[in-house]
Structures are given as C-alpha cells and as structure tokens.
Write an enzyme that holds these catalytic residues in place. Sequence first.
Site, PDB file in Angstrom:
ATOM      1  N   ASP A  17      -7.508   4.148  -3.503  1.00 47.85           N
ATOM      2  CA  ASP A  17      -6.722   3.124  -2.980  1.00 47.85           C
ATOM      3  C   ASP A  17      -6.414   2.049  -3.721  1.00 47.85           C
ATOM      4  O   ASP A  17      -7.199   1.339  -4.475  1.00 47.85           O
ATOM      5  CB  ASP A  17      -7.522   2.454  -1.780  1.00 47.85           C
ATOM      6  CG  ASP A  17      -6.535   1.526  -0.989  1.00 47.85           C
ATOM      7  OD1 ASP A  17      -5.528   1.161  -1.481  1.00 47.85           O
ATOM      8  OD2 ASP A  17      -7.032   0.759  -0.098  1.00 47.85           O
ATOM      9  N   HIS A  49      -2.069   1.081   7.273  1.00 45.57           N
ATOM     10  CA  HIS A  49      -2.614   0.920   5.912  1.00 45.57           C
ATOM     11  C   HIS A  49      -2.565   2.444   5.355  1.00 45.57           C
ATOM     12  O   HIS A  49      -2.836   3.326   6.267  1.00 45.57           O
ATOM     13  CB  HIS A  49      -3.784   0.576   5.218  1.00 45.57           C
ATOM     14  CG  HIS A  49      -4.603   0.513   4.246  1.00 45.57           C
ATOM     15  ND1 HIS A  49      -3.731  -0.184   3.128  1.00 45.57           N
ATOM     16  CD2 HIS A  49      -5.416   1.053   3.780  1.00 45.57           C
ATOM     17  CE1 HIS A  49      -4.396  -0.146   2.175  1.00 45.57           C
ATOM     18  NE2 HIS A  49      -5.466   0.588   2.455  1.00 45.57           N
ATOM     19  N   CYS A 106       0.808  -1.298   0.163  1.00 46.04           N
ATOM     20  CA  CYS A 106      -0.014   0.043  -0.060  1.00 46.04           C
ATOM     21  C   CYS A 106       0.814   1.199  -0.242  1.00 46.04           C
ATOM     22  O   CYS A 106       0.575   2.228  -0.926  1.00 46.04           O
ATOM     23  CB  CYS A 106      -0.943   0.047   1.166  1.00 46.04           C
ATOM     24  SG  CYS A 106      -0.346   0.063   2.869  1.00 46.04           S
TER      25      CYS A 106
END
Length: 275
Positions: free
Chosen positions: A127, A110, A70
Amino acid sequence: MAMDLGGYLTRIGLDGRPRPDLGTLHAIVAAHNRSIPFENLDPLLGIPVADLSAEALFAKLVDRRRGGYCYEHNGLLGYVLEELGFEVERLSGRVVWMRADDAPLPAQTHNVLSVAVPGADGRYLVDVGFGGQTLTSPIRLEAGPVQQTRHEPYRLTRHGDDHTLAAQVRGEWQPLYTFTTEPRPRIDLEVGSWYVSTHPGSHFVTGLTVAVVTDDARYNLRGRNLAVHRSGATEHIRFDSAAQVLDAIVNRFGIDLGDLAGRDVQARVAEVLDT
C-alpha cells in the site's frame, strides 16, 4: 497499453529492469514512497478521478509529475508490478483511522494490493497510497505477528473475512483500515474513486491533503498546517497564506502544477486553509 517501465523507474529513481523478487518489491515500494507524493488537488478543484487505466495513471503521476490518492498510487504500482512479473490482486478497504468505535460503517473507499512474489510462499500487502501513514515496506498478508517496516511496526489482525491493519504510533496501536482478500475488478475501484473524488462530503473534496514519506521522515500537509514526523519527534509548521502552501507543494513535495495552469489553484487552496 505497453507499460513504459523505464519511464516509471526513472520517475522513482531506479535504473534497469529489476527481477521480480522480494528485494525488488521492497526497493520499488521505498522508491515510490519518496518520489511520488500523495495529493488530492484534482478532487479539491472539482476534477473527478474517474479513469484508473494504466494510460491515465501513467500520464498523471509519471509524465505530468503529479501525485494522487490511493486508487491512483496503488493502481499505477499494480500495473508496474504485473509488468515486472509479480502476480497482483486489487483489494478494497474501509478506513477506520481516527474514527470513534460507535461511528457508522464507512464505505469501501480504500484500495490496496495483494502481491505474490514468484518463487516465494504466501502473499504480501502492499500500500503506497495511504497518505502520511502509508506502509513503507511490503508486509506479509498474515494475521498475528508484528512486522517492522522502514518506519513504524505494523500488524494485521483477522475477524472472519475482515483483516485490520494497525500501526504502532507513539507507542500505541492505531487501526488504519479493514479489508477483505476478495479481488476487485477495475470497475468497482473506479466507482469508489468517483465517489471519493466527487461526493460533497468527501474530505478529498472539502480539504487539502498532501504527504510524502522519505527514508527518515513523514511529511503531512493538511490545509495550512505541515507536520514533519521524524524519529519520534514532530515539527509543526503553520503557513500564513495560500501562496506559501503552494510553494511548499511545489518545492517541498515536488508536485508539478503545470497541468492546472488554467485553474485558480491558489484561490481554492485559500478557501480550505483551515479545514
């Protein structure tokens, strides 16, 4: 650095310099999803992911044709969107997917993006770094309504300052992660990335995860097990050896392992086939 926008666009299969509008945001997210895989080979091999600069992320994900997790995916995309004229804020979240209700509070490990489109009202949650269940379209950063992506429906709920993103998977709403809209500086994100890429209990250190999302399917590799989710059906493939897993990483997921040539990748993958 001056972002090599052309190099990134070539990497994801787009041409020209697009305008900073909502159509462009959708197109870039879709192209990034299908072109740059999610993978954790560096942490698995004991290589910390410590530098989230534009230079480092571009070199790995574009020049060396690797993937990342991420902090790398959304880090790179954030720089690209800013170069195009979007306004980007980096946010931190806590992954709650597949966690028991009474599980301890997870760390903020995250990273997602809050994006403003020039001339448009509101902000969008972007995302491209949540592995096999990542968002495949930008969605409005707005609690309440169900929002359709190129794949599943998603929705945001809000409790105080916390937002929770959930996906409808096999007919049931599954919470994925919580986050706040407080922007985070790069140093905070680098601390989170260092933690998940070096902590001995991190699943990025102890197991292999690779994923990519095409226009019609989600491909998720965990150890020796590959799951292909397509149109409500799932195909399961079990590889017999680390050599077969590496072949899938290279040929199914398109990851170039050339920069890992000095490391015994196959031996390490063999150790985590069943984790």
